[in-house]
Design a protein around this motif. Structure first.
Motif, PDB file in Angstrom:
ATOM      1  N   UNK A   1       0.915  -0.773  -0.232  1.00 34.69           N
ATOM      2  CA  UNK A   1       0.333  -0.293  -0.062  1.00 34.69           C
ATOM      3  C   UNK A   1       0.589   1.131   0.196  1.00 34.69           C
ATOM      4  N   UNK A   2       0.543   2.401  -1.172  1.00 35.79           N
ATOM      5  CA  UNK A   2       0.892   3.033  -1.127  1.00 35.79           C
ATOM      6  C   UNK A   2       0.878   4.089  -0.031  1.00 35.79           C
ATOM      7  N   UNK A   3       2.411   4.816   0.526  1.00 36.76           N
ATOM      8  CA  UNK A   3       1.679   5.902   1.429  1.00 36.76           C
ATOM      9  C   UNK A   3       2.076   7.358   1.284  1.00 36.76           C
ATOM     10  N   UNK A   4       1.080   8.306   1.452  1.00 36.55           N
ATOM     11  CA  UNK A   4       0.980   9.840   0.835  1.00 36.55           C
ATOM     12  C   UNK A   4       2.107   9.870   1.583  1.00 36.55           C
ATOM     13  N   UNK A   5       2.319  10.681   0.500  1.00 37.66           N
ATOM     14  CA  UNK A   5       3.572  11.824   0.926  1.00 37.66           C
ATOM     15  C   UNK A   5       2.975  13.138   1.102  1.00 37.66           C
ATOM     16  N   UNK A   6       3.595  13.423   1.841  1.00 37.57           N
ATOM     17  CA  UNK A   6       3.920  14.539   2.801  1.00 37.57           C
ATOM     18  C   UNK A   6       4.872  15.597   2.877  1.00 37.57           C
ATOM     19  N   UNK A   7       5.702  16.336   2.224  1.00 40.71           N
ATOM     20  CA  UNK A   7       6.870  16.241   2.214  1.00 40.71           C
ATOM     21  C   UNK A   7       7.196  18.014   3.366  1.00 40.71           C
ATOM     22  N   UNK A   8       8.068  18.559   3.311  1.00 42.46           N
ATOM     23  CA  UNK A   8       8.889  19.559   4.236  1.00 42.46           C
ATOM     24  C   UNK A   8       9.830  19.545   3.831  1.00 42.46           C
ATOM     25  N   UNK A   9      10.077  21.019   3.033  1.00 47.76           N
ATOM     26  CA  UNK A   9      11.706  21.564   2.347  1.00 47.76           C
ATOM     27  C   UNK A   9      12.416  21.961   3.629  1.00 47.76           C
ATOM     28  N   UNK A  10      13.520  21.575   3.856  1.00 43.65           N
ATOM     29  CA  UNK A  10      14.482  21.967   5.091  1.00 43.65           C
ATOM     30  C   UNK A  10      15.681  22.778   4.182  1.00 43.65           C
ATOM     31  N   UNK A  11      15.894  23.486   4.994  1.00 40.19           N
ATOM     32  CA  UNK A  11      16.925  24.305   4.143  1.00 40.19           C
ATOM     33  C   UNK A  11      18.181  24.668   5.057  1.00 40.19           C
ATOM     34  N   UNK A  12      19.209  24.301   4.873  1.00 41.24           N
ATOM     35  CA  UNK A  12      20.471  24.252   5.779  1.00 41.24           C
ATOM     36  C   UNK A  12      21.113  25.301   5.427  1.00 41.24           C
ATOM     37  N   UNK A  13      21.542  25.380   6.601  1.00 39.41           N
ATOM     38  CA  UNK A  13      22.516  26.245   6.403  1.00 39.41           C
ATOM     39  C   UNK A  13      23.381  27.719   5.311  1.00 39.41           C
ATOM     40  N   UNK A  14      22.269  28.154   4.697  1.00 33.49           N
ATOM     41  CA  UNK A  14      22.447  29.334   4.165  1.00 33.49           C
ATOM     42  C   UNK A  14      22.665  30.207   4.448  1.00 33.49           C
ATOM     43  N   UNK A  15      24.098  30.569   4.372  1.00 38.54           N
ATOM     44  CA  UNK A  15      24.501  31.514   5.823  1.00 38.54           C
ATOM     45  C   UNK A  15      25.477  32.645   4.690  1.00 38.54           C
ATOM     46  N   UNK A  16      25.722  33.341   5.450  1.00 37.76           N
ATOM     47  CA  UNK A  16      26.391  33.948   4.315  1.00 37.76           C
ATOM     48  C   UNK A  16      28.089  34.123   4.611  1.00 37.76           C
ATOM     49  N   UNK A  17      28.700  32.917   5.271  1.00 37.78           N
ATOM     50  CA  UNK A  17      30.356  32.847   5.545  1.00 37.78           C
ATOM     51  C   UNK A  17      30.257  31.774   4.622  1.00 37.78           C
ATOM     52  N   UNK A  18      29.224  31.109   3.974  1.00 35.32           N
ATOM     53  CA  UNK A  18      29.111  29.721   2.516  1.00 35.32           C
ATOM     54  C   UNK A  18      29.363  30.859   1.301  1.00 35.32           C
ATOM     55  N   UNK A  19      28.614  32.109   1.282  1.00 31.49           N
ATOM     56  CA  UNK A  19      28.925  33.073  -0.481  1.00 31.49           C
ATOM     57  C   UNK A  19      29.477  33.599   0.161  1.00 31.49           C
ATOM     58  N   UNK A  20      30.425  33.418   0.072  1.00 28.24           N
ATOM     59  CA  UNK A  20      32.139  34.446  -0.086  1.00 28.24           C
ATOM     60  C   UNK A  20      31.966  34.986   0.540  1.00 28.24           C
ATOM     61  N   UNK A  21      32.172  34.186   1.918  1.00 32.14           N
ATOM     62  CA  UNK A  21      32.611  34.467   3.301  1.00 32.14           C
ATOM     63  C   UNK A  21      33.751  34.099   3.887  1.00 32.14           C
ATOM     64  N   UNK A  22      33.751  33.854   5.125  1.00 37.65           N
ATOM     65  CA  UNK A  22      34.951  32.969   5.602  1.00 37.65           C
ATOM     66  C   UNK A  22      35.454  31.516   5.671  1.00 37.65           C
ATOM     67  N   UNK A  23      33.794  30.671   4.815  1.00 35.08           N
ATOM     68  CA  UNK A  23      33.949  29.399   4.553  1.00 35.08           C
ATOM     69  C   UNK A  23      33.152  28.756   3.262  1.00 35.08           C
ATOM     70  N   UNK A  24      33.656  29.428   1.936  1.00 34.22           N
ATOM     71  CA  UNK A  24      32.809  30.211   0.683  1.00 34.22           C
ATOM     72  C   UNK A  24      32.931  28.225   0.090  1.00 34.22           C
ATOM     73  N   UNK A  25      31.428  28.561  -0.567  1.00 30.65           N
ATOM     74  CA  UNK A  25      31.366  26.867  -1.104  1.00 30.65           C
ATOM     75  C   UNK A  25      31.568  27.496  -2.578  1.00 30.65           C
TER      76      UNK A  25
END
Length: 208
Positions: A1-25
């Motif tokens: 029996x297929x279970x209905x999908x109930x999603x949540x979007x988890x947005x993890x650590x989209x922080x300035x240090x990762x975007x050109x900061x001290x720990x750039x992606x």
């Protein structure tokens, strides 16, 4: 029996240090992953999928994500869109010392779609922890990113780390897909492709 999908979007650590900061992606290009994070958040809102914003706050003495610094702040891609629930953490796993699990289970969420940073640290550990707590996991490979390492064990580029982590995730812990594939999946209601350790290994040794 297929279970209905109930999603949540988890947005993890989209922080300035990762975007050109001290720990750039550096892989995939951070401008690309940021755009896809925004697309995923917009699609989630349109589909009635709750969005959880996760923020990593470290002590003021830390070299990155330090409390009170600009680098620790959430990036405007996230703050301009808002969220349904906010989680602050000081460990890689978003479930550690937070109310995330209880909040999700109160809403009968079955599936977590993970975006954000870093692929091989907070994303990976949260995906594994989610599976252990009974959730299905989806990982958007082009709405996340890695950075290079060099230490006693060796060295690896950001691209190598990101690629290998996504292969490991797909083999057991998550359905790995692009943002476009995820958008199609939530629009159609189709289950994303999942895999197993055994099947992944068999393809590798057979050269498939």
């Amino acid at each position: 029996m297929q279970t209905t999908i109930r999603r949540a979007l988890i947005v993890i650590d989209v922080q300035n240090d990762y975007i050109g900061g001290n720990l750039p992606i550096t892989w995939p290009p951070v401008e690309q992953s940021l755009a896809n994070i925004g697309r995923a958040m917009d699609a989630a809102k349109a589909a009635g999928i709750p969005v959880v914003a996760v923020q990593n706050i470290l002590p003021a003495s830390a070299p990155f994500m330090a409390e009170g610094t600009t680098g620790a702040e959430l990036h405007p891609v996230v703050t301009s869109r808002g969220w349904d629930h906010y989680v602050q953490k000081d460990m890689p796993v978003a479930f550690c010392k937070t109310d995330l699990e209880a909040w999700l289970k109160e809403r009968q969420i079955t599936t977590l779609a993970i975006v954000g940073y870093i692929t091989h640290n907070c994303d990976l550990s949260t995906a594994i922890a989610a599976l252990h707590r009974g959730f299905q996991v989806e990982f958007l490979s082009d709405a996340s990113g890695s950075l290079p390492y060099a230490n006693k064990a060796g060295s690896a580029t950001a691209e190598e780390i990101h690629r290998v982590t996504t292969v490991v995730l797909q083999a057991r812990f998550a359905a790995v897909m692009t943002t476009e594939e995820w958008l199609q999946s939530i629009a159609s209601g189709a289950e994303p492709e999942r895999d197993t350790i055994f099947a992944s290994h068999q393809r590798a040794i057979k050269g498939v």
